[in-house]
Design a protein around this motif. Structure first.
Motif, PDB file in Angstrom:
ATOM      1  N   THR A  92       0.824  -1.203   0.000  1.00 40.33           N
ATOM      2  CA  THR A  92       0.000   0.000   0.000  1.00 40.33           C
ATOM      3  C   THR A  92       0.859   1.253   0.000  1.00 40.33           C
ATOM      4  O   THR A  92       0.582   2.224  -0.725  1.00 40.33           O
ATOM      5  N   ILE A  93       1.916   1.251   0.794  1.00 41.62           N
ATOM      6  CA  ILE A  93       2.823   2.409   0.823  1.00 41.62           C
ATOM      7  C   ILE A  93       3.495   2.594  -0.527  1.00 41.62           C
ATOM      8  O   ILE A  93       3.576   3.723  -1.058  1.00 41.62           O
ATOM      9  N   LEU A  94       3.981   1.496  -1.113  1.00 48.14           N
ATOM     10  CA  LEU A  94       4.689   1.588  -2.387  1.00 48.14           C
ATOM     11  C   LEU A  94       3.775   2.023  -3.528  1.00 48.14           C
ATOM     12  O   LEU A  94       4.244   2.564  -4.528  1.00 48.14           O
ATOM     13  N   ALA A  95       2.481   1.788  -3.385  1.00 46.27           N
ATOM     14  CA  ALA A  95       1.532   2.239  -4.406  1.00 46.27           C
ATOM     15  C   ALA A  95       1.050   3.657  -4.136  1.00 46.27           C
ATOM     16  O   ALA A  95       0.907   4.463  -5.066  1.00 46.27           O
ATOM     17  N   ILE A 156      -7.011   6.137   0.225  1.00 43.06           N
ATOM     18  CA  ILE A 156      -7.002   6.836   1.510  1.00 43.06           C
ATOM     19  C   ILE A 156      -5.586   7.267   1.882  1.00 43.06           C
ATOM     20  O   ILE A 156      -5.344   8.414   2.277  1.00 43.06           O
ATOM     21  N   MET A 157      -4.620   6.359   1.735  1.00 42.68           N
ATOM     22  CA  MET A 157      -3.244   6.689   2.095  1.00 42.68           C
ATOM     23  C   MET A 157      -2.663   7.727   1.147  1.00 42.68           C
ATOM     24  O   MET A 157      -1.942   8.640   1.571  1.00 42.68           O
ATOM     25  N   ARG A 158      -2.975   7.644  -0.135  1.00 50.72           N
ATOM     26  CA  ARG A 158      -2.501   8.641  -1.087  1.00 50.72           C
ATOM     27  C   ARG A 158      -3.014  10.028  -0.729  1.00 50.72           C
ATOM     28  O   ARG A 158      -2.268  11.014  -0.755  1.00 50.72           O
ATOM     29  N   THR A 159      -4.290  10.110  -0.361  1.00 51.87           N
ATOM     30  CA  THR A 159      -4.874  11.391   0.021  1.00 51.87           C
ATOM     31  C   THR A 159      -4.219  11.938   1.276  1.00 51.87           C
ATOM     32  O   THR A 159      -3.984  13.151   1.396  1.00 51.87           O
ATOM     33  N   PHE A 160      -3.912  11.063   2.218  1.00 49.43           N
ATOM     34  CA  PHE A 160      -3.215  11.487   3.430  1.00 49.43           C
ATOM     35  C   PHE A 160      -1.846  12.079   3.098  1.00 49.43           C
ATOM     36  O   PHE A 160      -1.470  13.132   3.608  1.00 49.43           O
ATOM     37  N   PHE A 161      -1.100  11.402   2.246  1.00 43.54           N
ATOM     38  CA  PHE A 161       0.215  11.905   1.858  1.00 43.54           C
ATOM     39  C   PHE A 161       0.106  13.271   1.188  1.00 43.54           C
ATOM     40  O   PHE A 161       0.905  14.179   1.459  1.00 43.54           O
ATOM     41  N   GLN A 162      -0.882  13.436   0.332  1.00 42.72           N
ATOM     42  CA  GLN A 162      -1.031  14.680  -0.406  1.00 42.72           C
ATOM     43  C   GLN A 162      -1.396  15.846   0.506  1.00 42.72           C
ATOM     44  O   GLN A 162      -0.903  16.967   0.309  1.00 42.72           O
ATOM     45  N   GLN A 163      -2.246  15.606   1.493  1.00 47.97           N
ATOM     46  CA  GLN A 163      -2.771  16.691   2.302  1.00 47.97           C
ATOM     47  C   GLN A 163      -1.981  16.973   3.565  1.00 47.97           C
ATOM     48  O   GLN A 163      -2.127  18.045   4.157  1.00 47.97           O
ATOM     49  N   ASN A 164      -1.132  16.035   4.001  1.00 40.35           N
ATOM     50  CA  ASN A 164      -0.480  16.190   5.295  1.00 40.35           C
ATOM     51  C   ASN A 164       1.037  16.154   5.243  1.00 40.35           C
ATOM     52  O   ASN A 164       1.676  16.418   6.267  1.00 40.35           O
TER      53      ASN A 164
END
Length: 294
Positions: A92-95, A156-164
């Motif tokens: 999930t992290i790598l994607a 969900i994780m991609r959005t977290f990375f983008q916003q935070n």
């Protein structure tokens, strides 16, 4: 402070009343199973047990821990959950991290390709043939590799990375000589503990409760997870092997069988129930922050 009107108070009362009803509807089955697991089976079958145990006995738990299939299934489930969750988190992290980077060429195309798989799949038969051709049938990898990535969790994780995770922080690390992998490990992941806790809980629960893939791909009983063993127990009409001796009466066999069922349900769900309180503060924060926002 804004003064509440009568309508506001009435609405608040209705909402709280509904929440209390939902809480009771959710908690009562759990409480009943716990109480029934330590109560006299005859009183449970007779409908005498509601909120408090009657005729306390731990016979069901004794039988459970004497059964090798249950203990082996428990160990298998722990193994599948630990390894499967680790694979899930890494994948999930790598994607998610590359998809969160604006400098990734074709990011929209890759995202569309991932999302497409949420709505369309090849079906059960092609999936089984693929797993069989890869030589993973009757191995634990048949339970892990086909479910190595959950696209919704990636989003969900991609959005977290983008916003935070500010892009400026990543760019400054890149100027200092960090590679993309070093930025991910040293900058992004330490700042992403809430979402990592959420993903860990999601994947752990999914692996712990999974039984369908094991039902399809596993034929060796020694590799059955706990949920598949529990499924067999719950649908068995004859529990003589669980009870012990063949001289016992049918009525006693049925009663002890009921006690065993409740005990197994408690044992199967206890680890997940104990895990959530430790991750609750990360869970709420990560789920809200990582949610898809307009």
């Amino acid at each position: 402070m804004v003064k509440e009107t009568f309508g506001d108070k009435l609405l608040s009362f209705i909402i709280h009343a509904l929440l209390v009803l939902v809480l009771i509807a959710v908690l009562y089955p759990l409480l009943f199973v716990l109480v029934a697991s330590i109560s006299d089976p005859s009183k449970v079958l007779g409908g005498e047990v509601w909120l408090w145990p009657k005729g306390i006995t731990f016979r069901g738990y004794e039988k459970v821990f004497q059964n090798n299939d249950i203990l082996q299934g428990y160990g298998n489930t722990i193994l599948y959950t630990v390894i499967g969750t680790a694979v899930n988190i890494v994948m999930t992290i790598l994607a998610a991290y590359p998809l969160s980077r604006k400098d990734l060429a074709g990011r929209g195309l890759f995202t569309a390709f991932f999302v497409f798989t949420m709505f369309f799949s090849g079906g059960l038969i092609p999936a089984y043939l693929l797993v069989k051709n890869l030589g993973m049938v009757n191995t634990m990898w048949a339970l892990i590799i086909p479910n190595a990535l959950a696209i919704w969790n990636v989003i969900i994780m991609r959005t977290f990375f983008q916003q935070n995770i500010p892009i400026e922080v990543q760019e400054s690390a890149q100027i200092d000589g960090c590679s993309n992998l070093q930025i991910l490990v040293r900058i992004v992941l330490p700042l992403s503990m809430p979402i990592l806790a959420v993903m860990t809980l999601f994947y752990c629960v999914a692996h712990w409760n999974s039984f369908f893939n094991a039902l399809i791909y596993l034929t060796d009983r020694g590799k059955y997870p706990l949920q598949l063993v529990l499924r067999e127990i719950l649908i068995q009409s004859n529990l003589k092997d669980m009870v012990g001796t063949s001289e016992e009466s049918l009525a006693k066999s049925v009663m002890e069988g009921e006690s065993i069922k409740y005990a197994v349900v408690i044992i199967a769900n206890l680890p997940v129930l104990l895990l959530y309180p430790f991750l609750q503060r990360y869970f709420v924060k990560g789920l809200v922050i990582g949610a898809v926002k307009g």
